[in-house]
Design a protein around this motif. Structure first.
Motif, PDB file in Angstrom:
ATOM      1  N   ARG A  82      70.983  95.149  44.621  1.00 42.74           N
ATOM      2  CA  ARG A  82      70.997  94.968  43.167  1.00 42.74           C
ATOM      3  C   ARG A  82      71.230  96.304  42.481  1.00 42.74           C
ATOM      4  N   ASP A  83      71.965  96.258  41.382  1.00 40.26           N
ATOM      5  CA  ASP A  83      72.103  97.432  40.522  1.00 40.26           C
ATOM      6  C   ASP A  83      71.458  97.179  39.168  1.00 40.26           C
ATOM      7  N   LEU A  84      71.340  95.899  38.807  1.00 36.72           N
ATOM      8  CA  LEU A  84      70.634  95.506  37.586  1.00 36.72           C
ATOM      9  C   LEU A  84      69.597  94.462  37.985  1.00 36.72           C
ATOM     10  N   LEU A  85      68.357  94.706  37.553  1.00 37.41           N
ATOM     11  CA  LEU A  85      67.266  93.782  37.847  1.00 37.41           C
ATOM     12  C   LEU A  85      66.727  93.257  36.517  1.00 37.41           C
ATOM     13  N   VAL A  86      66.775  91.940  36.343  1.00 36.54           N
ATOM     14  CA  VAL A  86      66.356  91.299  35.103  1.00 36.54           C
ATOM     15  C   VAL A  86      65.135  90.437  35.418  1.00 36.54           C
ATOM     16  N   LEU A  87      64.029  90.696  34.714  1.00 38.79           N
ATOM     17  CA  LEU A  87      62.787  89.986  35.045  1.00 38.79           C
ATOM     18  C   LEU A  87      62.142  89.398  33.791  1.00 38.79           C
ATOM     19  N   ASP A  88      61.794  88.122  33.869  1.00 42.04           N
ATOM     20  CA  ASP A  88      61.159  87.460  32.737  1.00 42.04           C
ATOM     21  C   ASP A  88      59.661  87.320  33.004  1.00 42.04           C
ATOM     22  N   LYS A 126      63.715 102.131  39.614  1.00 40.35           N
ATOM     23  CA  LYS A 126      64.390 103.144  38.774  1.00 40.35           C
ATOM     24  C   LYS A 126      64.795 104.351  39.614  1.00 40.35           C
ATOM     25  N   GLU A 127      63.891 104.766  40.495  1.00 38.04           N
ATOM     26  CA  GLU A 127      64.207 105.932  41.345  1.00 38.04           C
ATOM     27  C   GLU A 127      65.408 105.650  42.235  1.00 38.04           C
ATOM     28  N   ASP A 128      65.598 104.372  42.579  1.00 41.03           N
ATOM     29  CA  ASP A 128      66.763 103.977  43.390  1.00 41.03           C
ATOM     30  C   ASP A 128      68.030 103.830  42.544  1.00 41.03           C
ATOM     31  N   GLY A 129      67.923 104.053  41.230  1.00 39.66           N
ATOM     32  CA  GLY A 129      69.107 103.983  40.371  1.00 39.66           C
ATOM     33  C   GLY A 129      69.362 102.623  39.770  1.00 39.66           C
TER      34      GLY A 129
END
Ligand SMILES: Nc1ncnc2c1ncn2[C@@H]1O[C@H](COP(=O)(O)OP(=O)(O)OP(=O)(O)O)[C@@H](O)[C@H]1O
Length: 240
Positions: free
Chosen positions: A164-170, A192-195
């Motif tokens: 994943r490069d974008l993680l979206v969490l509800d 975040k540290e993983d970019g």
């Protein structure tokens, strides 16, 4: 984390997620008024707001599960389309439901996801993610046999066994016990540290303070405050 198919960049270029003038109307109901939002790689933006303020609507658009009525939602410079293989490969969404097969175990569900995403050393990743989410003892259980907190941890695990490069969490903190919430905060800092660019909706001020670089407060579909977490949360009273 499993190796990513795309590179998130170093954060110096355009933000990975860009919403420009995005709005959403359901019939007569304006769930989201036009707003701009950017989430660069390696940063976290937290959405805050009461029930019905538009958080999930915004997350669905960011995750490619819904289209804006007006405006443009871009992932890595391209209009977000759920059917785009690149979006499928690089955007992971943690919602409040998952398409479960009632006869497949927790581990089998995670295996299916690793196969779909061509993850190397899948069993090793699955073991690690299950242990981190405190689900190691439930790998062979069916989803229907999980408690509500375990189901929430499973939803999270499903996003973590894949690249994943974008993680979206509800509202990922919902139904988690204090130790699992603490691990959630540590997990998001690690993302975040993983970019990874992280966009989450939360009702937990402590989580937003711990992980977010920016908090966006929504009220009746409008942005009422936006900025660094301390400032915005203090402005809101820090207890929404
Ligand atoms: N599919 C839909 N059809 C009609 N109205 C909808 C739909 N989805 C959301 N809405 C409306 O849009 C508004 C925003 O809903 P949304 O689910 O985005 O809020 P939210 O901030 O995520 O709330 P919560 O904290 O309760 O999850 C609400 O008034 C809701 O009733």
């Amino acid at each position: 984390m499993p190796s990513r198919k795309g590179e998130a960049g170093d954060g110096a270029g355009p933000a990975l997620l860009q919403l420009r003038g995005v709005s959403r109307t359901y019939g007569e109901r304006q769930a989201l008024h036009p707003l701009d939002l950017e989430v660069p790689a390696g940063t976290c933006t937290a959405l805050f707001g009461h029930n019905g303020s538009g958080k999930s609507t915004l997350l669905r658009i960011a995750g490619g599960r819904d289209e804006p009525t007006t405006g443009t939602a871009l992932f890595d410079g391209k209009v977000i389309d759920e059917d785009d293989p690149e979006v499928r490969a690089r955007v992971a969404v943690v919602g409040d439901t998952v398409a479960c097969y009632p006869d497949l175990s927790v581990r089998d569900h995670l295996r299916l996801i690793t196969v779909a995403h061509d993850v190397a050393d899948a069993e090793g990743w699955i073991d690690r993610v299950l242990a981190d989410r405190r689900l190691g003892g439930h790998a062979h259980h069916l989803p229907g046999a999980l408690s509500s907190g375990q189901l929430q941890a499973f939803l999270l695990a499903a996003a973590l066994v894949r690249p994943r490069d974008l993680l979206v969490l509800d509202e990922p903190e919902q139904r988690l016990d204090p130790e699992s919430r603490r691990r959630l905060g540590a997990l998001l800092i690690g993302e975040k540290e993983d970019g990874v660019a992280v966009l989450l909706a939360t009702h937990q001020a402590d989580l937003a303070r711990a992980v977010a670089d920016r908090v966006v407060a929504l009220e009746d579909g409008k942005v009422v405050a936006s900025g660094d977490p301390a400032t915005v949360l203090d402005q809101l009273g820090g207890h929404q």
